[in-house]
Every structure is written in structure tokens, then in C-alpha cells.
Design a protein around this motif. Structure first.
Motif, PDB file in Angstrom:
ATOM      1  N   GLY A  41       0.803  -1.214   0.000  1.00  0.00           N
ATOM      2  CA  GLY A  41       0.000   0.000   0.000  1.00  0.00           C
ATOM      3  C   GLY A  41       0.839   1.268   0.000  1.00  0.00           C
ATOM      4  N   VAL A  42       1.879   1.322   0.843  1.00  0.00           N
ATOM      5  CA  VAL A  42       2.740   2.503   0.899  1.00  0.00           C
ATOM      6  C   VAL A  42       3.504   2.673  -0.412  1.00  0.00           C
ATOM      7  CG1 VAL A  42       4.700   3.568   2.095  1.00  0.00           C
ATOM      8  CG2 VAL A  42       2.929   2.394   3.413  1.00  0.00           C
ATOM      9  N   ALA A  43       3.954   1.570  -1.004  1.00  0.00           N
ATOM     10  CA  ALA A  43       4.652   1.643  -2.290  1.00  0.00           C
ATOM     11  C   ALA A  43       3.725   2.170  -3.385  1.00  0.00           C
ATOM     12  CB  ALA A  43       5.195   0.265  -2.667  1.00  0.00           C
ATOM     13  N   VAL A  44       2.470   1.727  -3.374  1.00  0.00           N
ATOM     14  CA  VAL A  44       1.498   2.224  -4.352  1.00  0.00           C
ATOM     15  C   VAL A  44       1.272   3.724  -4.159  1.00  0.00           C
ATOM     16  CG1 VAL A  44      -0.942   2.123  -5.038  1.00  0.00           C
ATOM     17  CG2 VAL A  44       0.348   0.007  -4.691  1.00  0.00           C
ATOM     18  N   LEU A  45       1.200   4.172  -2.919  1.00  0.00           N
ATOM     19  CA  LEU A  45       1.032   5.600  -2.645  1.00  0.00           C
ATOM     20  C   LEU A  45       2.220   6.406  -3.172  1.00  0.00           C
ATOM     21  CD1 LEU A  45      -0.418   5.565   0.998  1.00  0.00           C
ATOM     22  CD2 LEU A  45      -1.536   6.498  -1.032  1.00  0.00           C
ATOM     23  N   ALA A  46       3.431   5.917  -2.910  1.00  0.00           N
ATOM     24  CA  ALA A  46       4.622   6.623  -3.381  1.00  0.00           C
ATOM     25  C   ALA A  46       4.648   6.703  -4.902  1.00  0.00           C
ATOM     26  CB  ALA A  46       5.883   5.934  -2.857  1.00  0.00           C
ATOM     27  N   LEU A  47       4.315   5.611  -5.574  1.00  0.00           N
ATOM     28  CA  LEU A  47       4.297   5.591  -7.036  1.00  0.00           C
ATOM     29  C   LEU A  47       3.227   6.530  -7.582  1.00  0.00           C
ATOM     30  CD1 LEU A  47       5.443   4.328  -9.617  1.00  0.00           C
ATOM     31  CD2 LEU A  47       3.752   2.497  -9.392  1.00  0.00           C
ATOM     32  N   THR A  48       2.066   6.567  -6.914  1.00  0.00           N
ATOM     33  CA  THR A  48       0.976   7.443  -7.348  1.00  0.00           C
ATOM     34  C   THR A  48       1.381   8.909  -7.233  1.00  0.00           C
ATOM     35  OG1 THR A  48      -0.669   5.812  -6.647  1.00  0.00           O
ATOM     36  CG2 THR A  48      -1.430   8.073  -6.954  1.00  0.00           C
ATOM     37  N   VAL A  49       1.975   9.274  -6.108  1.00  0.00           N
ATOM     38  CA  VAL A  49       2.410  10.663  -5.908  1.00  0.00           C
ATOM     39  C   VAL A  49       3.475  11.035  -6.939  1.00  0.00           C
ATOM     40  CG1 VAL A  49       3.592  12.224  -4.319  1.00  0.00           C
ATOM     41  CG2 VAL A  49       1.810  10.691  -3.453  1.00  0.00           C
TER      42      VAL A  49
END
Length: 475
Positions: A359-367
Motif C-alpha cells: 500500500g505505501v509503495a502504491v502511494l509513493a508511485l501514485t504521488v
């Protein structure tokens, strides 16, 4: 002689206190209030600053003053509950919480608000340790496991809900109260809680209460204040000399605290935090995991509130509602926790760490790829996955930590656990928040946010690795 035997028989047949469904709801309400109020001000800070003409340093004190007072007094609150009765301290703490919330909501100036927040933190420290101590003392077996699972779900949900509620209340501007509503809303809730507590919460206390450990209490307070105060206030005030002196005091005070507590226990006294408590393997290993988990959790909540309002120009209510799917995900998945633990043991915590990492990796990639167009739907996949992973960790960790703490030490054990969690929450705002705010001017908000998320991801990896050292089953 007959009367003596009769009295002994009566005492031996006294029914132990039982925490029913309504009582459990009441103490969980008491657990939610302090955690909600730690996070509820995040999205209200810009409005508070404008209305009260408060500098960044004073605004940080609005957050830090509450958190430091809360963390410093938690173990003492647990000890006082053991001595004088947990129901009595719970009700007294709730009354004080309602009065200090009213004082926060009516504060005429920034410094008055800071003082009221410090008092509110002290009230929380009297109330919250009694929740877990009551659960430990008035439940057993599957009922205790269910109650602990619900406590963990309440804690995690409260931290997310606080930020959402803060945004909604500020935007609603109820009767022109603006930011003041984030504090005034506590007053009617407290009145309901007091009515329920008087009816449904049983009285429990330690059978062998110990007197307050004055030297231990003072040294613990010095150690925590010397660490948390400069870290939470240092950046906003420009890292003056007192912050470095205070940080230098921390290891000295912490060492002195340990030595004084160890000596007191060797002499047969009851220290504030008995060092022998840490011979409890589940407690020790669970506490080590709580620290990086809570640092990452609170740091993310603070940073995302700032980034969405200042970087993406979302309103407080939209910034808060962006995290609504995270709250739903956390709540739903946390309800599955007891069943999963019954089948897979504490490896559920490891699985939760892996899910949160995704989840945190997906957030970082999205940002990284979509900034500044990250106002809601774009972030939802990441926050939903991260919330599910957190739900598989936090409630179960609470169960692990207290699983083998005897009822006589329930107040001390819960106080130590919540102190560790609260100190880590304050550290998360101080460390990840400072990192983000320091990087923003030179690197831009996108890169600062991505870097902060990657640091949080490293903390998630550490927590996941540590989970492999937990006992496989929970007593």
C-alpha cells in the motif's frame, strides 16, 4: 470464629467483576476520545493559526503539548488506577477530558489553547490506561481476545477518523464555531460516556496496590520531555541551544530512570515500571514493533494532511475525506483478525506488514507519477491497501503485548504499552514531519512526500522483519 469463617467463605465466593457488552462499548468510547483528539487538529491547524495569529512554533505546541503531557503521565495514570480503582479513575479522567475540551474550544488566545491542550493530555493519561486494565481484569478467554481485538480496531480507526472528523467539522463551521468545533464536539460525547460508565463499567483494582514511585515518575517525565519536546518543537523554533541541551539530557535521564527502577525492585519495592516486566517475551518483542509502526502511522497522517491542503490546495473536508476509504478498510479487516489469528497465529502480523508495504509503495508511485493531481480517487487504492495491512498488525500487537501480563499488573502493563505507542506517535510527527517540511523548500512537495513515504516504507519493512520473532501463538 464462626463469623470469621463465614466472612472468609463470603469473600471466596464473591463473583469477579465482569465487563458486559455495554461496559465494553463505554470503555472503548473512552479509548477513542484521546486518540481522535491527537489527530483531529492536524487539518485544523491552518485555520487555528489564522484565527489566533499563531506562529508555526506555537501551532506545533498545540500538537506537541497534548502529546507530551499524554505520554509522560500514562504510566502514572495506570498506577493510580491500580491503587484507587480503575472505574473511578476512568470517570474522573473523562470528566477532566470534557472540561479541558471545553477550555480548548473557548480558548481566547494561542497560548491559552496550548495550556488547555496540555491539561487535556493529562486528562487523557488518567482515562486511557484504565480501558485496557479493565479489559484485562474483567474479561477472560475468548471474550478477552474479542475485547482486545475490538480495542485495537478502535485505536486504529480513531486515529484515521480523527483526521476525517477534523476536516468535516472545520468545513461545517457549526454555528460559526469554525475550528473550535473540533474540541467542543467532545463535550456531549463525554456526557453520554459518563452516564454509561456509571451504569455499566465494573470497578476493578489491584489486590496489592503499591504507592506512587516519586523518583521513577520524575525521571520518566524528564526523559520523555527531554526527548519529545525538542524533536517536536525544534524545527519550528530554528533549533535553538535549548533543544540540543535537552536532547543531551535524554540518555542521562533514561539511564538514571532504569537504574533507580532496578534498585527499587531489588529492595522489594514496587517501581513505576518494574524492569522484571520486560522479562515477559511477548510484551518485550511487541513493544519493539509498536515503535516503528506508530512512528510511520502518525508521520503519514501529519504529512498527508499538510501535502493535500498546501500542495494540492484541497479544503480541510476534502483532505480528511481522502482518508475515509482507509478507515473503512481498517475497520472491516480488523474484524477478521481474531479468526485469522486462531488459524495462523502471529504470522498474520507478518502478512499485514507485507500488505501495508504494498500500500505505501502504491502511494509513493501514485504521488511520483500523478502529482499534483492526487486529490482523492488517485490515492484510494494505496490507502485502502495500507489500511488493510495496518488492521492485520495493530490490534494483534496489542493482544500479543498484554497476553501474558498478570491482572495484578494490568494497569502498569497497559500504561507501558500506551506510553510506548503515544511516544512513538509524537516521534512520528516530529521525525517524518520534520523531514517532509525540511525537504519541501529545496526539492518541492512531490519529492519531499515521496521521500517521506519511502522512509515510512523502510519502517514497515523493519516491523515486518521483527514480526518473525513474535511467539507463534497468543496466550
Amino acid at each position: 470464629m464462626t463469623e470469621t469463617l463465614a466472612s472468609r467463605t463470603a469473600r471466596s465466593t464473591v463473583v469477579p467483576p465482569v465487563l458486559g457488552g455495554l461496559g465494553l462499548f463505554t470503555v472503548l468510547l473512552g479509548a477513542a476520545l484521546p486518540l481522535i483528539d491527537f489527530f483531529i487538529v492536524n487539518v485544523a491547524l491552518p485555520t487555528i493559526g489564522h484565527d489566533l495569529a499563531a506562529s508555526d512554533a506555537v501551532l506545533e505546541l498545540v500538537v506537541a503539548g497534548y502529546g507530551v503531557a499524554y505520554a509522560v503521565l500514562l504510566v502514572l495514570g495506570g498506577r493510580l488506577g491500580d491503587m484507587f480503582g480503575r472505574r473511578r479513575l476512568f470517570i474522573g479522567g473523562m470528566i477532566a477530558f470534557g472540561l479541558t475540551s471545553l477550555a480548548c474550544g473557548l480558548a481566547p488566545s494561542a497560548w491559552t489553547l496550548v495550556a488547555a491542550r496540555v491539561a487535556q493530555g493529562a486528562a487523557s493519561a488518567a482515562m486511557l490506561p484504565q480501558v485496557l486494565a479493565t479489559i484485562q481484569s474483567a474479561t477472560a478467554g475468548p471474550r478477552r481476545a474479542k475485547a482486545m481485538g475490538l480495542y485495537g480496531a478502535t485505536a486504529g480507526l480513531s486515529m484515521v477518523a480523527g483526521q476525517i472528523l477534523g476536516g468535516v467539522l472545520v468545513a461545517a463551521d457549526i454555528a460559526g464555531t469554525g475550528w473550535r468545533a473540533v474540541f467542543l464536539v467532545n463535550v456531549p460525547v463525554v456526557l453520554v460516556g459518563l452516564f454509561l460508565a456509571a451504569k455499566a463499567v465494573p470497578e476493578t483494582r489491584s489486590q496489592h496496590p503499591a504507592p506512587v514511585d516519586g523518583p521513577g515518575t520524575a525521571l520518566l517525565a524528564i526523559a520523555l520531555v527531554s526527548l519529545l519536546a525538542p524533536l517536536t518543537e525544534g524545527r519550528a523554533s530554528g533549533w535553538p541551544l535549548w533543544t540540543w541541551v535537552s536532547l543531551a539530557v535524554f540518555p542521562v535521564a533514561a539511564t538514571a530512570f532504569y537504574l533507580v527502577e532496578r534498585r527499587a525492585e531489588r529492595l522489594g519495592r514496587t517501581p513505576l515500571v518494574p524492569p522484571s516486566l520486560f522479562s515477559n517475551l511477548p510484551l518485550r518483542r511487541g513493544l519493539v514493533m509498536i515503535l516503528p509502526f506508530s512512528i510511520g502511522f502518525s508521520g503519514f497522517m501529519f504529512v498527508i494532511a499538510v501535502a493535500l491542503q498546501q500542495g494540492v490546495a484541497l479544503s480541510p473536508v476534502r483532505a480528511g475525506l481522502t482518508l475515509a476509504p482507509m478507515a473503512v478498510s481498517f475497520f472491516v479487516v480488523s474484524l477478521l483478525g481474531p479468526r485469522l489469528v486462531a488459524r495462523w497465529g502471529t504470522r498474520v502480523v507478518t502478512a499485514g506488514g507485507l500488505v501495508q508495504a504494498v500500500g505505501v509503495a502504491v502511494l509513493a508511485l501514485t504521488v511520483w507519477s500523478s502529482w499534483p493531481h492526487v486529490g482523492g480517487l488517485e490515492l484510494w487504492p494505496g490507502v485502502i491497501i495500507a489500511g488493510a495491512g495496518q488492521a492485520l498488525q495493530l490490534p494483534i500487537l496489542f493482544r500479543v503485548i498484554l497476553s501474558e501480563v498478570p491482572p495484578a499488573r494490568a494497569g502498569v502493563g497497559s500504561g507501558v504499552m500506551i506510553t510506548a505507542q503515544q511516544s512513538a506517535l509524537a516521534l512520528g510527527v516530529a521525525t517524518l514531519g520534520t523531514l517532509f517540511l525540511t525537504l519541501t523548500p529545496g526539492h518541492g512537495m512531490r519529492d519531499a512526500l515521496v521521500t517521506t513515504l519511502l522512509v515510512q516504507l523502510a519502517g514497515v519493512a523493519l516491523t515486518t522483519g521483527l514480526s518473525l520473532r513474535l511467539p507463534r501463538t497468543i496466550a
